[in-house]
Design a protein around this motif. Structure first.
Motif, mmCIF file in Angstrom:
data_model
loop_
_atom_site.group_PDB
_atom_site.id
_atom_site.type_symbol
_atom_site.label_atom_id
_atom_site.label_comp_id
_atom_site.label_asym_id
_atom_site.label_seq_id
_atom_site.Cartn_x
_atom_site.Cartn_y
_atom_site.Cartn_z
ATOM 1 N N ASN A 1 3.322 2.426 22.354
ATOM 2 C CA ASN A 1 3.723 3.441 21.375
ATOM 3 C C ASN A 1 3.070 4.793 21.634
ATOM 4 O O ASN A 1 3.667 5.838 21.398
ATOM 5 N N ARG A 2 1.833 4.745 22.119
ATOM 6 C CA ARG A 2 1.107 6.005 22.302
ATOM 7 C C ARG A 2 1.685 6.802 23.461
ATOM 8 O O ARG A 2 1.754 8.023 23.418
ATOM 9 N N ASP B 1 -5.856 5.151 27.300
ATOM 10 C CA ASP B 1 -6.039 6.541 26.900
ATOM 11 C C ASP B 1 -5.020 7.414 27.599
ATOM 12 O O ASP B 1 -4.537 7.085 28.682
ATOM 13 N N THR C 1 0.016 -0.934 23.612
ATOM 14 C CA THR C 1 -0.369 0.480 23.673
ATOM 15 C C THR C 1 0.809 1.399 23.980
ATOM 16 O O THR C 1 0.658 2.607 24.062
ATOM 17 N N ASN D 1 4.898 8.292 22.157
ATOM 18 C CA ASN D 1 4.660 9.467 21.312
ATOM 19 C C ASN D 1 4.325 10.701 22.147
ATOM 20 O O ASN D 1 4.778 11.810 21.823
ATOM 21 N N ALA D 2 3.539 10.485 23.201
ATOM 22 C CA ALA D 2 3.164 11.620 24.041
ATOM 23 C C ALA D 2 4.404 12.238 24.691
ATOM 24 O O ALA D 2 4.548 13.467 24.734
#
Lengths: 117, 589
Positions: free
Chosen positions: A29-30, A5, A27, A33-34
């Motif tokens: 990629n997240r 998260d 994970t 993106n952030a």
């Protein structure tokens, strides 16, 4: 189950990303993106708080590498804080402490950004 | 002065008067203290500092160094004080290291090592020898007082060296253990990375996504942020991924040309500045080339720039890169195969759609026209060609028959055919002559399509009560007006095929269909149907067929028999390459 998260809070000029869980190839990629979102908003002063990060893989570290140059060119930095011994070991093994500003806690990172102004 | 020394003096009063002994005692106490310090530490640097700084301070010596034997006779300056820092790490070959303390000024030795040490103004050299296999040397410069070293001092320093040896050996072993542990940890990290990316790459079939994963693992594992991936695509090396600017764009072309030299490279290689074969890569800022090898062929390369911390790539990292490169190319190859399968499926779906369009454009049922017997059929080929036929009743007494073959296959042919059909239906209801209709269609097709798209087209307007007809043939296989006695007329008149050039004038041919006579229109799929020996069916066989079958059969039966004959002729491979279309009409009375 290995979740991941990411949450964000802006403290004046500095944006703090709070990562928790497992940051790996799956994970990554997240996280990317952030960071991309921050760059789109021209926010280059970034603190990444890893207090609740349980695991980081090389791919996760790769994201730091992928962004640091552009961010520093724009006069910003990524400061990393609150590493658990387990996570720090990976940073250390791969030689990251020489290239990144690794802070004891979030406040230290924020202070460094503020005093640099 | 420590209390035990006082009590010693008290007990041995008369001897303690002796200065020399006094000094000796102080030295002994110093040694005792040093030995406690040394043996309580495993930190090599602090041990080295102690054994250099203590004598330097006590004897007012301005410089000193410690050398370790790394391999037999190969010494390395491990620490130095009062000398330039740059000499630390310097290697010196000493094939006859002294076994006892020596004063270099009076030491009869012309060896290179003695000359170097004299140059550094080292005067006193004391061996460090453990009872295991640790060897070293402990060197000190002159005293600031310019006094010579006396025997007592040399003895003191030798004792210090003896105490230090054990501590140094322990610290070095400890350091080595740490180094090996760290290397093991790093190896585990590398294996974890390989394991993780392997798992992840098995899941992805998208090239961009694969390259992204590859890029993150590479950056994170090796501390690099400049690299690019080149892959052979359509037999040409192409850059398919780039991170950070490695070199100026204008150098790219000449670089790509030189990459031919990499053909034989089968394992990752480090590039040095003066590399004879791959020097051009170093110039381009590349430090490591990882070949992507698939079945002994170099399908591409990963070019990697310097590490961000400027350190060299280790052997372990090169091993990592070899495996990493293999995983990358296998995964890219899998993605390519997957895309190919997908593409094939998409193509099939497109063909099904084209087939659907064509079916809808063809007449669903034959019109009932009193006094005439009409039948048309179309067998689409696998690739779906562009055959078309139509029957348009334009009034109580008139009917238009048409047959056409659109160039190309699949979706493009179907779309062009659908254009033709729409235009024809519009034009047919207006009061245009056949040559006008054909002229307008030609103009339309020419304007709206590229030069490689064209249509062969035949149109015939029949006056139902009289059987008289007009026709225009725009480059289509000429239909036959067939009579019961076996004679026939070939319907040629018209002009060139539709879509080749603008503003064409078409001639109109005329004729009259009497009772029991008929016209057969067809496409080249009929005459060009092939037997296994590549012989075409040709017009001559068609005429022979018509002579044998035309008179006594209905249109539908004639068409069916022709298909049967063609199927036998091609031995079952009738619609292998082209559509088959036949439109037959017979005047009954």
């Amino acid at each position: 189950m290995s979740g991941f998260d990411i949450s964000r809070s802006d403290k004046n000029e500095v944006s703090v990303l709070h990562l928790s869980g497992f940051l790996d190839a799956h994970t990554v990629n997240r996280f990317e993106n952030a960071l991309q979102d921050l760059l789109k908003e021209d926010r280059y002063k970034i603190t990444v708080n890893l207090k609740d990060l349980d695991y980081i893989s090389s791919a996760g570290l790769g994201v730091f590498m992928g962004f640091i140059e552009e961010i520093r060119e724009k006069g910003g930095d990524i400061k990393i804080s609150n590493l658990s011994p387990k996570v720090y070991k990976v940073f250390d093994l791969l030689g990251f402490p020489a290239l990144f500003d690794i802070c004891e806690d979030e406040q230290e990172a924020l202070n460094k950004f503020n005093s640099a102004q | 002065m420590p209390h035990y020394l006082n009590s010693f003096k008290a007990r041995h009063g008369e001897i303690a008067e002796n200065d020399r002994l006094d000094k000796k005692l102080i030295e002994l106490s110093a040694l005792f203290e040093i030995s406690q310090t040394l043996n309580s530490s495993l930190n090599l640097k602090s041990i080295l500092d102690t054994i250099l700084l203590v004598p330097m301070g006590r004897m007012m010596i301005s410089r000193g160094m410690v050398l370790f034997e790394e391999e037999r006779y190969e010494y390395n300056i491990a620490s130095a004080k009062g000398l330039p820092l740059s000499i630390i790490g310097k290697k010196i070959h000493i094939n006859n290291p002294p076994q006892h303390p020596v004063l270099l000024q009076s030491y009869k030795n012309d060896d290179e090592w003695a000359r170097i040490l004299r140059e550094y103004k080292i005067e006193l050299l004391i061996p460090l020898i453990s009872n295991k296999d640790f060897r070293g040397l402990f060197g000190l410069g002159p005293k600031l007082t310019k006094e010579e070293f006396v025997q007592d001092e040399i003895e003191f320093l030798s004792s210090l060296a003896n105490i230090a040896v054990q501590a140094l050996e322990n610290a070095r072993n400890y350091e080595e253990l740490n180094r090996v542990n760290r290397e093991l940890d790093k190896k585990i990290q590398e294996l974890n990375t390989l394991f993780e990316i392997g798992k992840e790459l098995n899941r992805i079939f998208d090239k961009e996504e694969i390259l992204k994963q590859v890029s993150y693992s590479l950056m994170g594992q090796l501390l690099v942020n400049r690299f690019f991936v080149m892959l052979r695509e359509e037999d040409q090396l192409q850059i398919i991924f780039k991170k950070g600017s490695v070199f100026a764009e204008d150098k790219l072309e000449s670089f790509m040309r030189q990459c031919a030299a990499l053909e034989g490279l089968s394992a990752p290689v480090k590039i040095e500045e003066d590399d004879a074969r791959y020097g051009f890569c170093h110039e381009a800022g590349i430090r490591v080339i990882v070949p992507l090898v698939m079945q002994d062929k170099n399908e591409g390369y990963i070019f990697i720039g310097p590490k961000m911390n400027q350190q060299d790539f280790t052997q372990s990292e090169m091993d990592f890169l070899a495996t990493f490169g293999n995983m990358t190319i296998i995964s890219l190859e899998n993605a390519r195969l997957f895309q190919e399968t997908l593409e094939k499926k998409r193509l099939e779906e497109e063909l099904n759609m084209a087939r659907g369009i064509q079916e809808k454009l063809l007449p669903a049922a034959m019109p009932e026209i009193p006094g005439y017997d009409i039948h048309g059929l179309n067998l689409p080929s696998k690739q779906v060609g562009g055959d078309y036929f139509d029957i348009i009743v334009t009034g109580d007494e008139e009917c238009i028959f048409t047959i056409a073959d659109v160039s190309g296959k699949g979706m493009p042919a179907s779309l062009l055919m659908s254009n033709l059909q729409a235009a024809l239906h519009t034009l047919a209801t207006e009061q245009y002559s056949l040559s006008q209709i054909t002229g307008k269609l030609n103009h339309l097709i020419h304007k709206n399509t590229s030069i490689d798209r064209y249509i062969t087209f035949f149109i015939l307007k029949l006056h139902l009560p009289s059987g008289s007809y007009e026709f225009v043939n725009a480059g289509h296989n000429p239909p036959y007006h067939f009579r019961p006695d076996g004679s026939y007329t070939t319907l040629y008149d018209g002009g060139i095929i539709l879509g080749m050039m603008p503003d064409v004038t078409y001639e109109t041919g005329r004729g009259r269909l009497d009772a029991h006579e008929g016209i057969m229109m067809f496409t080249d799929g009929v005459t060009e149907a092939m037997d296994p020996n590549y012989n075409e069916f040709e017009e001559k066989r068609l005429i022979r067929f018509l002579r044998e079958n035309f008179k006594d059969n209905h249109s539908e039966e004639i068409n069916r028999r022709l298909i049967d004959q063609l199927t036998r002729f091609t031995e079952g491979h009738l619609t292998q390459s082209d559509d088959i279309t036949i439109l037959t009409l017979k005047r009954e009375r």
